[in-house]
Design a protein around this motif. Structure first.
Motif, PDB file in Angstrom:
ATOM      1  N   ARG A 112       0.825  -1.208   0.000  1.00  0.00           N
ATOM      2  CA  ARG A 112       0.000   0.000   0.000  1.00  0.00           C
ATOM      3  C   ARG A 112       0.863   1.264   0.000  1.00  0.00           C
ATOM      4  NH1 ARG A 112      -5.229  -0.864   2.228  1.00  0.00           N
ATOM      5  NH2 ARG A 112      -6.022  -2.835   1.363  1.00  0.00           N
ATOM      6  N   HIS A 113       2.155   1.062   0.167  1.00  0.00           N
ATOM      7  CA  HIS A 113       3.095   2.185   0.224  1.00  0.00           C
ATOM      8  C   HIS A 113       4.314   1.830  -0.620  1.00  0.00           C
ATOM      9  CE1 HIS A 113       1.045   4.176   3.683  1.00  0.00           C
ATOM     10  NE2 HIS A 113       0.679   2.931   3.942  1.00  0.00           N
ATOM     11  N   PRO A 114       4.996   2.823  -1.184  1.00  0.00           N
ATOM     12  CA  PRO A 114       6.191   2.520  -1.984  1.00  0.00           C
ATOM     13  C   PRO A 114       7.280   1.897  -1.122  1.00  0.00           C
ATOM     14  CG  PRO A 114       6.001   4.886  -1.603  1.00  0.00           C
ATOM     15  CD  PRO A 114       4.723   4.276  -1.127  1.00  0.00           C
ATOM     16  N   MET A 115       8.143   1.141  -1.772  1.00  0.00           N
ATOM     17  CA  MET A 115       9.156   0.363  -1.055  1.00  0.00           C
ATOM     18  C   MET A 115      10.448   0.328  -1.852  1.00  0.00           C
ATOM     19  SD  MET A 115       8.703  -3.538   0.352  1.00  0.00           S
ATOM     20  CE  MET A 115       8.578  -4.328  -1.260  1.00  0.00           C
ATOM     21  N   ALA A 116      11.565   0.374  -1.154  1.00  0.00           N
ATOM     22  CA  ALA A 116      12.869   0.182  -1.783  1.00  0.00           C
ATOM     23  C   ALA A 116      13.089  -1.299  -2.075  1.00  0.00           C
ATOM     24  CB  ALA A 116      13.975   0.708  -0.867  1.00  0.00           C
ATOM     25  N   THR A 117      13.830  -1.594  -3.119  1.00  0.00           N
ATOM     26  CA  THR A 117      14.070  -2.985  -3.505  1.00  0.00           C
ATOM     27  C   THR A 117      14.746  -3.785  -2.399  1.00  0.00           C
ATOM     28  OG1 THR A 117      16.106  -2.241  -4.592  1.00  0.00           O
ATOM     29  CG2 THR A 117      14.162  -2.534  -5.984  1.00  0.00           C
ATOM     30  N   GLU A 118      15.627  -3.144  -1.634  1.00  0.00           N
ATOM     31  CA  GLU A 118      16.359  -3.871  -0.596  1.00  0.00           C
ATOM     32  C   GLU A 118      15.458  -4.337   0.538  1.00  0.00           C
ATOM     33  OE1 GLU A 118      17.658  -2.259   2.565  1.00  0.00           O
ATOM     34  OE2 GLU A 118      17.095  -0.159   2.254  1.00  0.00           O
ATOM     35  N   LEU A 119      14.210  -3.857   0.575  1.00  0.00           N
ATOM     36  CA  LEU A 119      13.285  -4.204   1.654  1.00  0.00           C
ATOM     37  C   LEU A 119      12.255  -5.248   1.241  1.00  0.00           C
ATOM     38  CD1 LEU A 119      12.698  -0.590   2.998  1.00  0.00           C
ATOM     39  CD2 LEU A 119      14.257  -2.325   3.919  1.00  0.00           C
ATOM     40  N   ALA A 120      12.370  -5.772   0.022  1.00  0.00           N
ATOM     41  CA  ALA A 120      11.410  -6.785  -0.444  1.00  0.00           C
ATOM     42  C   ALA A 120      11.557  -8.065   0.367  1.00  0.00           C
ATOM     43  CB  ALA A 120      11.620  -7.066  -1.927  1.00  0.00           C
ATOM     44  N   GLN A 121      10.420  -8.712   0.638  1.00  0.00           N
ATOM     45  CA  GLN A 121      10.428  -9.965   1.390  1.00  0.00           C
ATOM     46  C   GLN A 121       9.423 -10.940   0.803  1.00  0.00           C
ATOM     47  OE1 GLN A 121      11.744 -12.521   2.877  1.00  0.00           O
ATOM     48  NE2 GLN A 121      12.432 -11.140   4.527  1.00  0.00           N
ATOM     49  N   VAL A 122       9.858 -12.165   0.612  1.00  0.00           N
ATOM     50  CA  VAL A 122       8.996 -13.279   0.216  1.00  0.00           C
ATOM     51  C   VAL A 122       9.387 -14.473   1.073  1.00  0.00           C
ATOM     52  CG1 VAL A 122       8.351 -14.894  -1.606  1.00  0.00           C
ATOM     53  CG2 VAL A 122       8.724 -12.480  -2.162  1.00  0.00           C
ATOM     54  N   SER A 123       8.440 -15.024   1.790  1.00  0.00           N
ATOM     55  CA  SER A 123       8.673 -16.220   2.594  1.00  0.00           C
ATOM     56  C   SER A 123       7.873 -17.379   2.019  1.00  0.00           C
ATOM     57  CB  SER A 123       8.241 -15.971   4.047  1.00  0.00           C
ATOM     58  OG  SER A 123       8.152 -17.192   4.768  1.00  0.00           O
ATOM     59  N   VAL A 124       8.563 -18.487   1.749  1.00  0.00           N
ATOM     60  CA  VAL A 124       7.916 -19.722   1.303  1.00  0.00           C
ATOM     61  C   VAL A 124       8.346 -20.821   2.250  1.00  0.00           C
ATOM     62  CG1 VAL A 124       7.543 -21.315  -0.603  1.00  0.00           C
ATOM     63  CG2 VAL A 124       8.115 -18.927  -1.089  1.00  0.00           C
ATOM     64  N   GLY A 125       7.402 -21.505   2.858  1.00  0.00           N
ATOM     65  CA  GLY A 125       7.786 -22.580   3.760  1.00  0.00           C
ATOM     66  C   GLY A 125       6.575 -23.265   4.365  1.00  0.00           C
ATOM     67  N   LYS A 136       6.808   7.670  20.577  1.00  0.00           N
ATOM     68  CA  LYS A 136       8.068   8.349  20.260  1.00  0.00           C
ATOM     69  C   LYS A 136       8.059   8.991  18.868  1.00  0.00           C
ATOM     70  CE  LYS A 136      10.107   6.750  24.054  1.00  0.00           C
ATOM     71  NZ  LYS A 136       8.937   6.162  24.726  1.00  0.00           N
ATOM     72  N   ALA A 137       7.471   8.297  17.892  1.00  0.00           N
ATOM     73  CA  ALA A 137       7.630   8.716  16.491  1.00  0.00           C
ATOM     74  C   ALA A 137       6.328   8.931  15.744  1.00  0.00           C
ATOM     75  CB  ALA A 137       8.475   7.677  15.747  1.00  0.00           C
ATOM     76  N   GLY A 138       5.188   8.748  16.393  1.00  0.00           N
ATOM     77  CA  GLY A 138       3.925   8.942  15.692  1.00  0.00           C
ATOM     78  C   GLY A 138       3.373   7.645  15.130  1.00  0.00           C
ATOM     79  N   ARG A 139       2.259   7.759  14.464  1.00  0.00           N
ATOM     80  CA  ARG A 139       1.485   6.615  13.985  1.00  0.00           C
ATOM     81  C   ARG A 139       2.329   5.670  13.133  1.00  0.00           C
ATOM     82  NH1 ARG A 139      -4.301   6.754  13.946  1.00  0.00           N
ATOM     83  NH2 ARG A 139      -5.061   4.749  13.174  1.00  0.00           N
ATOM     84  N   PHE A 140       2.123   4.375  13.325  1.00  0.00           N
ATOM     85  CA  PHE A 140       2.814   3.381  12.501  1.00  0.00           C
ATOM     86  C   PHE A 140       2.581   3.685  11.025  1.00  0.00           C
ATOM     87  CE2 PHE A 140       3.134  -0.756  10.373  1.00  0.00           C
ATOM     88  CZ  PHE A 140       4.398  -1.145  10.797  1.00  0.00           C
ATOM     89  N   PRO A 141       3.633   3.663  10.189  1.00  0.00           N
ATOM     90  CA  PRO A 141       3.515   4.207   8.834  1.00  0.00           C
ATOM     91  C   PRO A 141       2.944   3.285   7.769  1.00  0.00           C
ATOM     92  CG  PRO A 141       5.789   3.608   9.279  1.00  0.00           C
ATOM     93  CD  PRO A 141       5.029   3.374  10.558  1.00  0.00           C
ATOM     94  N   PHE A 142       2.664   2.004   8.094  1.00  0.00           N
ATOM     95  CA  PHE A 142       2.224   1.071   7.064  1.00  0.00           C
ATOM     96  C   PHE A 142       0.901   0.420   7.427  1.00  0.00           C
ATOM     97  CE2 PHE A 142       6.971   0.955   6.668  1.00  0.00           C
ATOM     98  CZ  PHE A 142       7.027   1.671   5.490  1.00  0.00           C
ATOM     99  N   ALA A 143       0.397  -0.422   6.521  1.00  0.00           N
ATOM    100  CA  ALA A 143      -0.940  -1.004   6.673  1.00  0.00           C
ATOM    101  C   ALA A 143      -0.932  -2.322   7.428  1.00  0.00           C
ATOM    102  CB  ALA A 143      -1.576  -1.212   5.291  1.00  0.00           C
ATOM    103  N   THR A 144       0.247  -2.864   7.723  1.00  0.00           N
ATOM    104  CA  THR A 144       0.352  -4.120   8.477  1.00  0.00           C
ATOM    105  C   THR A 144       1.769  -4.243   9.001  1.00  0.00           C
ATOM    106  OG1 THR A 144      -0.023  -6.523   8.384  1.00  0.00           O
ATOM    107  CG2 THR A 144       1.006  -5.507   6.462  1.00  0.00           C
ATOM    108  N   TYR A 145       1.967  -5.151   9.951  1.00  0.00           N
ATOM    109  CA  TYR A 145       3.315  -5.444  10.432  1.00  0.00           C
ATOM    110  C   TYR A 145       3.345  -6.871  10.959  1.00  0.00           C
ATOM    111  CZ  TYR A 145       7.851  -5.213  12.670  1.00  0.00           C
ATOM    112  OH  TYR A 145       9.166  -5.457  13.009  1.00  0.00           O
ATOM    113  N   GLY A 146       4.536  -7.408  11.058  1.00  0.00           N
ATOM    114  CA  GLY A 146       4.719  -8.729  11.622  1.00  0.00           C
ATOM    115  C   GLY A 146       6.170  -9.145  11.563  1.00  0.00           C
ATOM    116  N   MET A 147       6.445 -10.313  12.132  1.00  0.00           N
ATOM    117  CA  MET A 147       7.790 -10.866  12.163  1.00  0.00           C
ATOM    118  C   MET A 147       7.831 -12.187  11.411  1.00  0.00           C
ATOM    119  SD  MET A 147       9.176  -9.994  15.981  1.00  0.00           S
ATOM    120  CE  MET A 147       8.223 -11.299  16.749  1.00  0.00           C
ATOM    121  N   LEU A 148       8.905 -12.375  10.671  1.00  0.00           N
ATOM    122  CA  LEU A 148       9.176 -13.622   9.960  1.00  0.00           C
ATOM    123  C   LEU A 148      10.316 -14.316  10.676  1.00  0.00           C
ATOM    124  CD1 LEU A 148       9.280 -15.668   7.629  1.00  0.00           C
ATOM    125  CD2 LEU A 148      10.546 -13.958   6.289  1.00  0.00           C
ATOM    126  N   LEU A 149      10.026 -15.456  11.275  1.00  0.00           N
ATOM    127  CA  LEU A 149      11.042 -16.222  11.984  1.00  0.00           C
ATOM    128  C   LEU A 149      11.571 -17.301  11.044  1.00  0.00           C
ATOM    129  CD1 LEU A 149       9.678 -14.673  14.253  1.00  0.00           C
ATOM    130  CD2 LEU A 149       9.740 -16.736  15.643  1.00  0.00           C
TER     131      LEU A 149
END
Length: 508
Positions: free
Chosen positions: A218-231, A275-288
């Motif tokens: 939903r927001h622009p992203m730098a290529t270095e931040l792309a994530q795909v998890s398959v498992g 500290k920094a204001g509203r979370f800037p994206f539409a979702t969040y989570g952790m990939l272990l």
């Protein structure tokens, strides 16, 4: 990316500066009859990353996973780009895969390789102002060989770790954080696998023993931040502040052990919002990831961690939580506001280290002042070994992650501490919120930060901040004239920084 406690746990559309692109843009007008050459946008640390003459608006990545993580994925990458200079050729960053065909605006185009570039020659040249669609059919090889980054092979599949220059090992792209774009991922995997990627889910389709999962940012992203998890993973859903959808990706057999840690994310987001204001994206989570990576990584909306960090009882709770907060803080500092150049990396890592330290102080991990005093003592040695925070030395050949030195982490946090001491806590906290608000979904650099700090303080801080950011030695600390640096008495020998230091700074 934070640093581990022990060696085992080495843990608005871009507004790029005209000066960065000026020299490189002229190269983009090479005749199609001239030899193909790798290009770049002139980044001081990675001169061949990025490409001149266009601005990527969106990526559509279609990946097909066979079920084996030692075999290449079949892939189709489609870029929609705005042409910014007349081009007879288009250079994309791409290596470590086989290109089968290329189309530009629906018509076949010639292509060849040059260095780590894919050089495309369309039938007709492209003019400034054109909107162009580039489709590349290729493979994406998860067996990295001697290269750092890109695909991470886990016990049950794959994940991505593209920082700093490895997205182009996975898909053709303009691999520089100054060119952010929207992303769509369409990943097909055999039944029994789960796929999660950046952004929000946009459909699941089952066909003949395989499933295609679609995600969109939903927001622009730098290529270095792309994530795909398959498992063979479990996705744990919960709700964060303001109804924010949270989803964590966990190896199924480790869900119970990880759950107590995963449940803390919502409170950590609330803490960061104070500290920094509203979370800037539409979702969040952790990939272990069930893999020994040696680092954690702030991939946008889905931060990557080693699974073991959450299942090893030897790690103190304050440490694990502060690492979680480090990667969470990056969602504001580094992801929503991305660095204009890689020399601006301290803005990412210094801020993430700052909030990591603040949080650790609350949880029993030692006082912020003590940590900053220790960082100050080491600062001259770190400047000598790897450059000042805002002008780090280039990485050694073959060690691209060498830019992740302690002085962009602890040194960057030390700059912030000095600034807070100089302008006061109230002005500093106002600056932090203004920074992530003004540059949200965009890119910004060190000069922007100095300018905004001066504006917030009501006086020109250039003379104060420049020695902290660019000086060979560390300036006196405001309010702490007794603090000394060890290197003023005995400068340390220069030595390479271990690979583990890409993950951040240790507790001082």
């Amino acid at each position: 990316m934070p640093l581990p406690l022990t060696p085992r746990h080495h843990v608005r559309r871009r507004r790029a500066a005209a000066a960065l692109f000026a020299c490189a843009a002229s190269l983009s007008l090479l005749s199609a009859s001239a030899p193909a050459v790798p290009l770049g946008i002139g980044d001081r640390l990675f001169p061949h990353l990025g490409n001149p003459g266009y601005d990527v608006l969106s990526y559509d990545l279609a990946l097909t996973y066979s079920g084996r993580n030692d075999q290449p994925l079949q892939a189709v990458t489609t870029l929609n780009a705005r042409i910014t200079a007349g081009l007879e050729r288009i250079n994309l960053d791409f290596s470590h895969g086989t290109v089968r065909s290329v189309e530009v605006d629906g018509r076949p185009a010639a292509f060849t390789g040059a260095g780590e570039d894919l050089v495309i020659t369309p039938g007709d040249g492209l003019r400034a102002g054109d909107l162009s669609r580039i489709t590349v059919r290729h493979t994406s090889d998860p067996v990295a060989g001697d290269r750092e980054g890109g695909w991470v092979r886990t016990a049950d599949g794959l994940a991505l770790a593209n920082q700093a220059d490895a997205a182009h090992l996975v898909f053709p792209c303009n691999d520089h954080p100054s060119d952010k774009a929207m992303f769509t991922f369409r990943v097909t995997a055999p039944e029994g696998h789960t796929v999660v990627a950046n952004g929000l889910p946009d459909g699941v389709e089952h066909t003949g023993g395989a499933t295609t999962w679609t995600y969109r940012t939903r927001h622009p992203m730098a290529t270095e931040l792309a994530q795909v998890s398959v498992g063979r993973s479990t996705v744990v859903h919960r709700t964060g502040p303001h109804g924010l959808p949270l989803r964590d990706v966990v190896p199924a057999r480790h869900r119970a052990k990880a759950e107590p840690w995963l449940a803390r994310t919502a409170d950590q987001i609330s803490w960061m919002e104070e500290k920094a204001g509203r979370f800037p994206f539409a979702t969040y989570g952790m990939l272990l990831a069930d893999a020994s990576t040696g680092f954690a990584l702030e991939t946008q909306t889905l931060s990557l961690f080693e699974r073991e960090m959450f299942t090893d009882p030897a790690l103190p709770a304050w440490y694990v939580e502060s690492i979680m907060v480090h990667e969470l803080a990056h969602q504001w500092f580094g992801n929503s506001v991305s660095p204009r150049t890689w020399s601006d990396l301290w803005l990412n890592e210094g801020h993430a280290t700052w909030y990591e330290a603040l949080y650790a102080e609350e949880k029993g991990g030692g006082s912020l002042e003590a940590r900053m005093k220790a960082a100050y003592r080491a600062s001259d040695g770190r400047r000598a070994a790897g450059g000042p925070p805002a002008a780090p030395e280039p990485p050694e050949p073959g060690r691209k992650t060498g830019i992740f030195r302690p002085n962009v982490y602890a040194g960057g946090a030390l700059v912030l501490y000095a600034l807070r001491e100089e302008i006061g806590r109230t002005a500093f906290e106002r600056l932090e919120r203004a920074w992530v608000t003004r540059h949200r979904d965009g890119t910004a650099g060190t000069s922007d930060f100095v300018r905004l700090a001066s504006e917030t303080a009501g006086r020109d801080l250039t003379g104060f901040l420049h020695p902290w950011l660019y000086g060979a030695t560390t300036p006196p600390m405001p309010g702490h004239p007794e603090w000394k640096t060890a290197a003023r008495d005995a400068p340390p020998a220069r030595r390479p920084v271990p690979h583990a230091h890409r993950a951040g700074v240790s507790r001082e």
